[in-house]
Design a protein around this motif. Structure first.
Motif, mmCIF file in Angstrom:
data_model
loop_
_atom_site.group_PDB
_atom_site.id
_atom_site.type_symbol
_atom_site.label_atom_id
_atom_site.label_comp_id
_atom_site.label_asym_id
_atom_site.label_seq_id
_atom_site.Cartn_x
_atom_site.Cartn_y
_atom_site.Cartn_z
ATOM 1 N N VAL A 154 30.300 2.504 12.956
ATOM 2 C CA VAL A 154 29.529 2.297 14.192
ATOM 3 C C VAL A 154 28.057 2.051 13.879
ATOM 4 C CG1 VAL A 154 31.078 3.763 15.562
ATOM 5 C CG2 VAL A 154 28.986 4.736 14.612
ATOM 6 N N GLY A 155 27.640 2.357 12.664
ATOM 7 C CA GLY A 155 26.238 2.175 12.277
ATOM 8 C C GLY A 155 25.485 3.500 12.383
ATOM 9 N N VAL A 156 24.484 3.628 11.561
ATOM 10 C CA VAL A 156 23.741 4.889 11.468
ATOM 11 C C VAL A 156 23.026 5.225 12.781
ATOM 12 C CG1 VAL A 156 21.865 6.067 10.253
ATOM 13 C CG2 VAL A 156 23.421 4.593 8.988
ATOM 14 N N GLU A 157 22.419 4.215 13.393
ATOM 15 C CA GLU A 157 21.650 4.474 14.625
ATOM 16 C C GLU A 157 22.580 4.935 15.739
ATOM 17 O OE1 GLU A 157 21.555 1.615 12.977
ATOM 18 O OE2 GLU A 157 19.516 1.508 12.150
ATOM 19 N N THR A 158 23.648 4.182 15.952
ATOM 20 C CA THR A 158 24.586 4.554 17.014
ATOM 21 C C THR A 158 25.122 5.948 16.757
ATOM 22 O OG1 THR A 158 25.230 2.257 17.378
ATOM 23 C CG2 THR A 158 26.762 3.944 18.139
ATOM 24 N N CYS A 159 25.473 6.225 15.521
ATOM 25 C CA CYS A 159 26.048 7.522 15.189
ATOM 26 C C CYS A 159 25.062 8.640 15.560
ATOM 27 C CB CYS A 159 26.382 7.566 13.696
ATOM 28 S SG CYS A 159 27.051 9.146 13.181
ATOM 29 N N GLY A 160 23.821 8.501 15.142
ATOM 30 C CA GLY A 160 22.803 9.513 15.433
ATOM 31 C C GLY A 160 22.620 9.707 16.928
ATOM 32 N N GLU A 161 22.559 8.598 17.653
ATOM 33 C CA GLU A 161 22.332 8.676 19.102
ATOM 34 C C GLU A 161 23.521 9.318 19.815
ATOM 35 O OE1 GLU A 161 19.632 4.590 19.023
ATOM 36 O OE2 GLU A 161 21.517 4.622 20.170
ATOM 37 N N VAL A 162 24.716 8.957 19.376
ATOM 38 C CA VAL A 162 25.918 9.502 20.033
ATOM 39 C C VAL A 162 25.998 11.017 19.816
ATOM 40 C CG1 VAL A 162 28.448 9.573 19.893
ATOM 41 C CG2 VAL A 162 27.265 7.376 20.047
ATOM 42 N N THR A 196 36.971 -10.634 15.816
ATOM 43 C CA THR A 196 38.367 -10.830 15.414
ATOM 44 C C THR A 196 38.851 -9.766 14.427
ATOM 45 O OG1 THR A 196 37.688 -12.217 13.570
ATOM 46 C CG2 THR A 196 38.188 -13.335 15.633
ATOM 47 N N LYS A 197 40.142 -9.771 14.196
ATOM 48 C CA LYS A 197 40.805 -8.984 13.147
ATOM 49 C C LYS A 197 40.581 -7.488 13.286
ATOM 50 C CE LYS A 197 40.008 -12.863 10.026
ATOM 51 N NZ LYS A 197 39.908 -13.323 8.657
ATOM 52 N N LEU A 198 40.445 -7.029 14.523
ATOM 53 C CA LEU A 198 40.313 -5.583 14.730
ATOM 54 C C LEU A 198 41.563 -4.866 14.248
ATOM 55 C CD1 LEU A 198 38.477 -5.559 18.147
ATOM 56 C CD2 LEU A 198 37.754 -4.295 16.112
ATOM 57 N N ASP A 199 42.677 -5.599 14.269
ATOM 58 C CA ASP A 199 43.954 -5.000 13.875
ATOM 59 C C ASP A 199 44.037 -4.729 12.380
ATOM 60 O OD1 ASP A 199 43.841 -7.926 13.959
ATOM 61 O OD2 ASP A 199 45.824 -7.856 13.053
ATOM 62 N N GLY A 200 43.227 -5.416 11.582
ATOM 63 C CA GLY A 200 43.424 -5.265 10.143
ATOM 64 C C GLY A 200 42.337 -4.457 9.470
ATOM 65 N N THR A 201 41.562 -3.710 10.232
ATOM 66 C CA THR A 201 40.405 -3.065 9.631
ATOM 67 C C THR A 201 40.198 -1.638 10.141
ATOM 68 O OG1 THR A 201 38.014 -3.249 9.303
ATOM 69 C CG2 THR A 201 38.861 -3.967 11.422
ATOM 70 N N ALA A 202 39.458 -0.863 9.364
ATOM 71 C CA ALA A 202 39.051 0.470 9.801
ATOM 72 C C ALA A 202 37.583 0.455 10.236
ATOM 73 C CB ALA A 202 39.262 1.479 8.671
ATOM 74 N N LYS A 203 37.019 -0.770 10.327
ATOM 75 C CA LYS A 203 35.582 -0.880 10.605
ATOM 76 C C LYS A 203 35.273 -1.439 11.986
ATOM 77 C CE LYS A 203 34.414 -1.691 5.763
ATOM 78 N NZ LYS A 203 33.805 -2.648 4.835
ATOM 79 N N GLY A 204 36.233 -1.275 12.905
ATOM 80 C CA GLY A 204 36.051 -1.857 14.236
ATOM 81 C C GLY A 204 34.878 -1.262 15.003
ATOM 82 N N GLY A 205 34.363 -0.121 14.526
ATOM 83 C CA GLY A 205 33.230 0.519 15.194
ATOM 84 C C GLY A 205 31.971 -0.323 15.175
ATOM 85 N N VAL A 206 31.988 -1.377 14.375
ATOM 86 C CA VAL A 206 30.816 -2.263 14.305
ATOM 87 C C VAL A 206 30.490 -2.838 15.684
ATOM 88 C CG1 VAL A 206 32.121 -4.363 13.703
ATOM 89 C CG2 VAL A 206 29.733 -4.133 13.005
ATOM 90 N N ILE A 207 31.454 -2.827 16.566
ATOM 91 C CA ILE A 207 31.216 -3.340 17.917
ATOM 92 C C ILE A 207 30.081 -2.569 18.602
ATOM 93 C CG2 ILE A 207 32.838 -1.871 19.203
ATOM 94 C CD1 ILE A 207 33.820 -4.483 20.586
ATOM 95 N N PHE A 208 29.956 -1.279 18.295
ATOM 96 C CA PHE A 208 28.879 -0.481 18.903
ATOM 97 C C PHE A 208 27.517 -0.943 18.397
ATOM 98 C CE2 PHE A 208 32.566 2.244 19.393
ATOM 99 C CZ PHE A 208 32.405 2.706 20.681
ATOM 100 N N ALA A 209 27.456 -1.225 17.090
ATOM 101 C CA ALA A 209 26.196 -1.690 16.510
ATOM 102 C C ALA A 209 25.816 -3.050 17.105
ATOM 103 C CB ALA A 209 26.320 -1.784 14.998
ATOM 104 N N LEU A 210 26.811 -3.926 17.269
ATOM 105 C CA LEU A 210 26.550 -5.256 17.834
ATOM 106 C C LEU A 210 26.031 -5.146 19.259
ATOM 107 C CD1 LEU A 210 29.720 -7.142 16.535
ATOM 108 C CD2 LEU A 210 27.345 -7.667 15.914
ATOM 109 N N ARG A 241 24.698 -2.529 20.734
ATOM 110 C CA ARG A 241 23.419 -1.811 20.788
ATOM 111 C C ARG A 241 22.270 -2.734 20.418
ATOM 112 N NH1 ARG A 241 19.905 0.409 17.316
ATOM 113 N NH2 ARG A 241 18.880 2.352 17.915
ATOM 114 N N GLU A 242 22.454 -3.493 19.351
ATOM 115 C CA GLU A 242 21.337 -4.268 18.834
ATOM 116 C C GLU A 242 21.080 -5.571 19.596
ATOM 117 O OE1 GLU A 242 19.592 -5.679 14.542
ATOM 118 O OE2 GLU A 242 20.939 -3.976 14.721
ATOM 119 N N PHE A 243 22.140 -6.212 20.078
ATOM 120 C CA PHE A 243 21.948 -7.557 20.644
ATOM 121 C C PHE A 243 22.258 -7.644 22.135
ATOM 122 C CE2 PHE A 243 23.265 -7.892 16.185
ATOM 123 C CZ PHE A 243 22.105 -8.424 15.657
ATOM 124 N N GLY A 244 23.122 -6.797 22.618
ATOM 125 C CA GLY A 244 23.474 -6.855 24.039
ATOM 126 C C GLY A 244 24.143 -8.165 24.438
#
Ligand code: GDP
Ligand code: MG
Length: 382
Positions: free
Chosen positions: A124-132, A330-344, A346-349
């Motif tokens: 999810v990224g360091v910033e999101t993690c800290g804020e959550v 894409t490819k949310l099904d093949g990864t354990a890193k789908g939390g990147v959506i929170f970083a995206l 948060r940062e860009f809206g």
């Protein structure tokens, strides 16, 4: 950043499988190609090619069956089916989070610590993690929550709030035609997404045409043509090495002549660290604006969730070159890193229009914040 980071992390070996798919295509309307025609070329191989004099655009045959006369919007799969799709696709990203909250009773420092670890592992990224964690701790205190079940519900609500602003469906302006430009680095799933999107739009009764703007490789054109055939949608293409802007220009003109609703334009997997390639994207935009000052009506950046935080870097760099109006993750099904959506988010809206939850044609789903978070926090299947 090394150039290797830009190719798909887990692209399967393809080769001979492609011909297998070619034989299978059309056998089952809902089956998607399991493979693409060839692996993304090594980034080093992506070079500016001389633009030959462009032959007249080839237009693949019109769809055999006429498109439905009246638009009859078909919504996404029914709610329970969508819930299942999100849940299955997020099983890997959410495995740790789901298990952590399962069967826990007390809210203690250890729980917060493990939660922090799991959020970071989900990328999810360091910033999101800290804020959550900070917000969750404050809410638990304020509401005097006592057990992990109550904390889970609070966490769920909090995560949904963070994603909700990015849940904005792809608009369907009346355009003349509506032009959707699809960009992103090699192997992220641009062409596959276009195929799935074409299917979705056809189901909604919209008429469309695909522009084979990835002119670097003959196989890229062929891959798009296969999707066109599958969906009964014409594809405008020129030879490989042609000028991408010219192909897309022809496609828009052709769609206009046929009074079609939408043009979806594929582009090469351009390397976002190469200025010349970004310049070419800008050229594509300039050229289409000659036909319609509002085109492209949508610029969809396709990002591979499996690249985790690298997707954030890609968004930043593409966003600096062209106005990105929507993201497809894409490819949310093949990864354990789908939390990147929170970083995206948060940062860009930037609106997340769709998520790729698998390789099937029905696996391109409109992004839904609630279903996403539910999938993330679901208890692992026994
Ligand atoms: N599992 C999975 N695979 C996908 C998804 N989207 C695309 N792919 C696969 O990713 C590979 C590269 O896709 P392609 O469309 O050729 O990427 P492009 O280079 O950006 O056009 C192909 O094998 C696709 O089947 C998805 O949402 N889930
Ligand atoms: Mg492609």
């Amino acid at each position: 950043m090394s150039s290797d980071e830009h190719s798909a992390p887990d692209a399967p070996a393809r080769g001979g499988l492609w011909s297998l798919f070619r034989r299978r295509k059309g056998a089952d309307g809902e089956a998607a190609p399991a493979v693409s025609p060839e692996p993304p070329p090594a980034v080093a191989a992506v070079v500016e090619v001389a633009v030959p004099s462009t032959p007249a655009a080839e237009l693949s045959p019109a769809p055999a069956e006429a498109p439905p006369a009246a638009p009859a919007p078909v919504p996404d799969a029914p709610e329970p089916a969508r819930r299942g799709l999100f849940r299955r696709a997020l099983a890997r990203t959410g495995a740790g989070l789901g298990a952590l909250l399962l069967g826990r009773k007390a809210i203690d420092a250890e729980l917060y610590e493990e939660l922090e670890t799991q959020l970071l592992l989900a990328d999810v990224g360091v910033e999101t993690c800290g804020e959550v964690i900070a917000e969750l701790t404050a809410r638990v205190k304020r509401r005097d929550l006592k057990d992990a079940t109550a904390l889970r519900e609070e966490l769920r609500a909090l995560l949904v709030e963070r994603l909700r602003p990015c849940q904005q469906a792809l608009p369907a302006p009346p355009g003349n035609p509506q032009v959707i430009l699809v960009i992103g680095v090699n192997g992220v799933g641009k062409t596959t997404t276009i195929g799935k999107l074409a299917h979705r739009l056809r189901q909604q009764g919209r008429t469309l045409l695909l522009a084979a703007g990835d002119t670097f490789r003959a196989a890229a054109v062929e891959q798009l043509q296969v999707w066109g055939e599958r969906n009964g949608v014409p594809v405008v293409a020129q030879g490989s090495g042609a000028d991408s802007a010219s192909v897309i220009f022809d496609a828009i003109q052709s769609a206009r002549a046929r009074a079609l609703d939408v043009v979806i334009a594929d582009t090469a997997g351009r390397l976002h660290t190469k200025d010349n390639l970004m310049a070419e994207l800008a050229k594509v935009r300039r050229v289409m604006a000659k036909l319609d000052p509002d085109a492209p009506h949508e610029t969809l950046l396709v990002l591979d969730a499996g690249t985790g935080q690298n997707a954030v870097a890609q968004m930043r760099q593409f966003g600096a070159a062209v106005p990105v109006t929507g993201i497809v993750l894409t490819k949310l099904d093949g990864t354990a890193k789908g939390g990147v959506i929170f970083a995206l988010c948060r940062e860009f809206g930037v609106p997340i229009r769709f998520v790729g939850l698998g390789e099937g044609v029905g696996d391109l789903q409109e992004f839904d914040a609630e279903l996403f978070v539910e999938g993330l926090l679901a208890a692992p299947e026994a």
